[in-house]
Design a protein around this motif. Structure first.
Motif, short mmCIF file in Angstrom:
data_model
loop_
_atom_site.label_atom_id
_atom_site.label_comp_id
_atom_site.label_asym_id
_atom_site.label_seq_id
_atom_site.Cartn_x
_atom_site.Cartn_y
_atom_site.Cartn_z
N THR A 74 0.82 -1.22 0.00
CA THR A 74 0.00 0.00 0.00
C THR A 74 0.85 1.27 0.00
N GLY A 75 0.55 2.12 -0.95
CA GLY A 75 1.23 3.42 -1.00
C GLY A 75 2.51 3.42 -1.84
N GLU A 76 2.89 2.26 -2.36
CA GLU A 76 4.16 2.19 -3.11
C GLU A 76 3.93 2.28 -4.62
N VAL A 77 5.00 2.52 -5.36
CA VAL A 77 4.98 2.64 -6.81
C VAL A 77 6.03 1.69 -7.38
N SER A 78 5.69 0.97 -8.46
CA SER A 78 6.60 -0.06 -8.98
C SER A 78 7.39 0.41 -10.20
N VAL A 79 8.41 -0.38 -10.53
CA VAL A 79 9.23 -0.10 -11.71
C VAL A 79 8.39 -0.15 -13.00
N PRO A 80 7.51 -1.19 -13.19
CA PRO A 80 6.69 -1.18 -14.42
C PRO A 80 5.82 0.07 -14.54
N MET A 81 5.36 0.60 -13.43
CA MET A 81 4.55 1.84 -13.48
C MET A 81 5.39 3.00 -13.99
N LEU A 82 6.62 3.10 -13.50
CA LEU A 82 7.51 4.18 -13.96
C LEU A 82 7.91 3.97 -15.41
N LYS A 83 8.13 2.70 -15.75
CA LYS A 83 8.55 2.37 -17.12
C LYS A 83 7.48 2.80 -18.12
N GLU A 84 6.21 2.52 -17.79
CA GLU A 84 5.14 2.87 -18.72
C GLU A 84 5.05 4.38 -18.93
N ILE A 85 5.29 5.14 -17.88
CA ILE A 85 5.28 6.61 -18.05
C ILE A 85 6.47 7.04 -18.91
N GLY A 86 7.57 6.28 -18.82
CA GLY A 86 8.74 6.60 -19.66
C GLY A 86 9.80 7.43 -18.97
N VAL A 87 9.92 7.28 -17.64
CA VAL A 87 10.94 8.07 -16.93
C VAL A 87 12.34 7.70 -17.42
N ASP A 88 13.24 8.67 -17.38
CA ASP A 88 14.63 8.43 -17.73
C ASP A 88 15.43 8.00 -16.50
N TYR A 89 15.10 8.61 -15.35
CA TYR A 89 15.89 8.42 -14.14
C TYR A 89 15.02 8.08 -12.94
N CYS A 90 15.66 7.47 -11.93
CA CYS A 90 15.00 7.33 -10.62
C CYS A 90 16.07 7.44 -9.53
N VAL A 91 15.86 8.34 -8.60
CA VAL A 91 16.78 8.49 -7.46
C VAL A 91 16.61 7.30 -6.53
N ILE A 92 17.71 6.77 -6.05
CA ILE A 92 17.66 5.65 -5.10
C ILE A 92 18.59 5.95 -3.93
N GLY A 93 18.08 5.67 -2.73
CA GLY A 93 18.93 5.75 -1.54
C GLY A 93 19.27 7.16 -1.10
N HIS A 94 18.40 8.13 -1.43
CA HIS A 94 18.66 9.49 -0.92
C HIS A 94 18.74 9.44 0.61
N SER A 95 19.58 10.27 1.18
CA SER A 95 19.78 10.21 2.64
C SER A 95 18.49 10.47 3.41
N GLU A 96 17.58 11.26 2.81
CA GLU A 96 16.30 11.50 3.50
C GLU A 96 15.48 10.21 3.53
N ARG A 97 15.57 9.40 2.51
CA ARG A 97 14.86 8.12 2.51
C ARG A 97 15.56 7.13 3.45
N ARG A 98 16.89 7.20 3.48
CA ARG A 98 17.61 6.30 4.39
C ARG A 98 17.28 6.67 5.84
N GLU A 99 17.16 7.98 6.11
CA GLU A 99 16.95 8.42 7.48
C GLU A 99 15.49 8.31 7.94
N TYR A 100 14.55 8.72 7.09
CA TYR A 100 13.15 8.79 7.54
C TYR A 100 12.29 7.62 7.10
N PHE A 101 12.72 6.85 6.11
CA PHE A 101 11.86 5.81 5.55
C PHE A 101 12.52 4.43 5.52
#
Ligand code: PGA
Length: 253
Positions: A74-101
Motif C-alpha cells: 500500500t502506497g508504493e509505486v513499482s518499476v513497471p509503473m515508472l517504465k510505462e510513463i517513460g521516466v529516464d531516471y529514478c533516485v535511489i537511496g537518498h539520505s532522507e529516505r535512508r533516514e526517515y523511511f
C-alpha cells in the motif's frame, strides 16, 4: 569531452499545476545541452512534467520506487509503473529516505537491480553524516555503502548507474562541501568503482555532487575533474538558479 548531468531533486515540492508552470519556464531558459538536464519530481507530477517537457530534450524521473514489480504494498509505486510513463531516471537511496523511511543498503541494492532490469537509469545517493566526517571515517563509510549497494551487479549494469555523492551535513544546510572536499570524495568513489569492477568502468562513471549546490558555487564544483554534475535540491526549485547551473555545466563541455 567531459560528461555532465544536472539533476534537480524537487523532493516533496510542487503540485501538478506548479510543476507544469515550472517546466514551461525551464524549457525556455535551458538553452544549451538540454539532454544533460533532468528534473526528478513527485510521482503525481510525472505525467504533467513528461507532457510539458515534450520535444525539449530535458529528461525527467522519479525520486523512489519499490523493488517488487507488483503486489500488496500500500502506497508504493513499482518499476513497471515508472517504465510505462517513460521516466529516464529514478533516485535511489537518498539520505532522507535512508533516514526517515528505513531505506537500507539492502533495499537500495534490490531497487537498483529492478531499475536496471527495466532500463531506467538509477541515480544512487551515498554520503556520510557530520559525525562520521568529524571522525575522519568518511571514506570507509562511503566505500562500505558502495560495496553493499553494488553487490551482485555486473560491470555492464554498473556502468549505467549514476552516483551522487551527497554529504548529509551539506544537504539543505547552505553549507556546501568545498570543491576540494567534493572532488576528493568523487575521485575516491571513482577509485572504489574501478576496484570493484575495472578502470574503464570507474573512468566512465557519472559521479555527481549534491549538497547546497547553487548558482553561485556550481561552476567551481563542476570544474573539478571527477565531478560530472550535480544533484540539486533547493536551487532546483527556481528556474533562474537551476538554469544558471545547467549553463555552467554546458560552458565546461
Ligand atoms: P540541497 O539538496 O541542494 O537542497 O542541499 C540536495 C539533495 O538533497 O539532493
Amino acid at each position: 569531452m567531459k560528461k555532465f548531468l544536472i539533476a534537480g531533486n524537487w523532493k516533496m515540492n510542487k503540485t501538478t499545476q506548479e510543476s507544469e508552470a515550472f517546466v514551461r519556464e525551464l524549457k525556455a531558459k535551458v538553452k544549451s545541452n538540454p539532454e544533460d538536464v533532468a528534473v526528478l519530481v513527485p510521482f503525481v507530477d510525472l505525467h504533467a512534467v513528461k507532457n510539458t517537457l515534450e520535444g525539449s530534450g530535458i529528461k525527467f524521473g522519479a525520486q523512489n520506487v519499490h523493488f517488487e514489480p507488483a503486489g500488496a504494498f500500500t502506497g508504493e509505486v513499482s518499476v513497471p509503473m515508472l517504465k510505462e510513463i517513460g521516466v529516464d531516471y529514478c533516485v535511489i537511496g537518498h539520505s532522507e529516505r535512508r533516514e526517515y523511511f528505513n531505506e537500507t543498503d539492502e533495499t537500495v541494492n534490490k531497487k537498483l537491480k529492478a531499475l536496471l532490469a527495466a532500463d531506467i537509469t538509477p541515480i544512487l545517493c551515498v554520503g556520510e553524516s557530520l559525525e562520521i566526517r568529524e571522525k575522519g571515517e568518511e571514506q570507509s563509510f562511503v566505500g562500505g555503502q558502495l560495496v553493499a549497494d553494488f553487490e551482485g551487479i555486473s560491470a555492464i549494469d554498473a556502468a549505467k548507474i549514476v552516483i551522487a555523492y551527497e554529504p548529509i551535513w551539506a544537504i539543505g544546510t547552505g553549507k556546501t562541501a568545498t570543491p576540494e572536499q567534493a572532488e576528493d570524495m568523487c575521485a575516491f568513489i571513482r577509485g572504489v568503482i574501478s576496484g570493484i569492477y575495472d578502470q574503464a568502468t570507474g573512468d566512465a562513471m557519472l559521479i555527481l555532487y549534491g549538497g547546497s549546490m547553487n548558482a553561485g558555487n556550481a561552476k567551481e564544483l563542476l570544474e573539478k575533474p571527477d565531478i560530472n554534475g550535480g544533484l540539486i535540491g533547493g536551487a532546483s526549485l527556481k528556474t533562474e538558479d537551476f538554469s544558471i547551473i545547467a549553463e555552467a555545466a554546458a560552458s565546461l563541455k
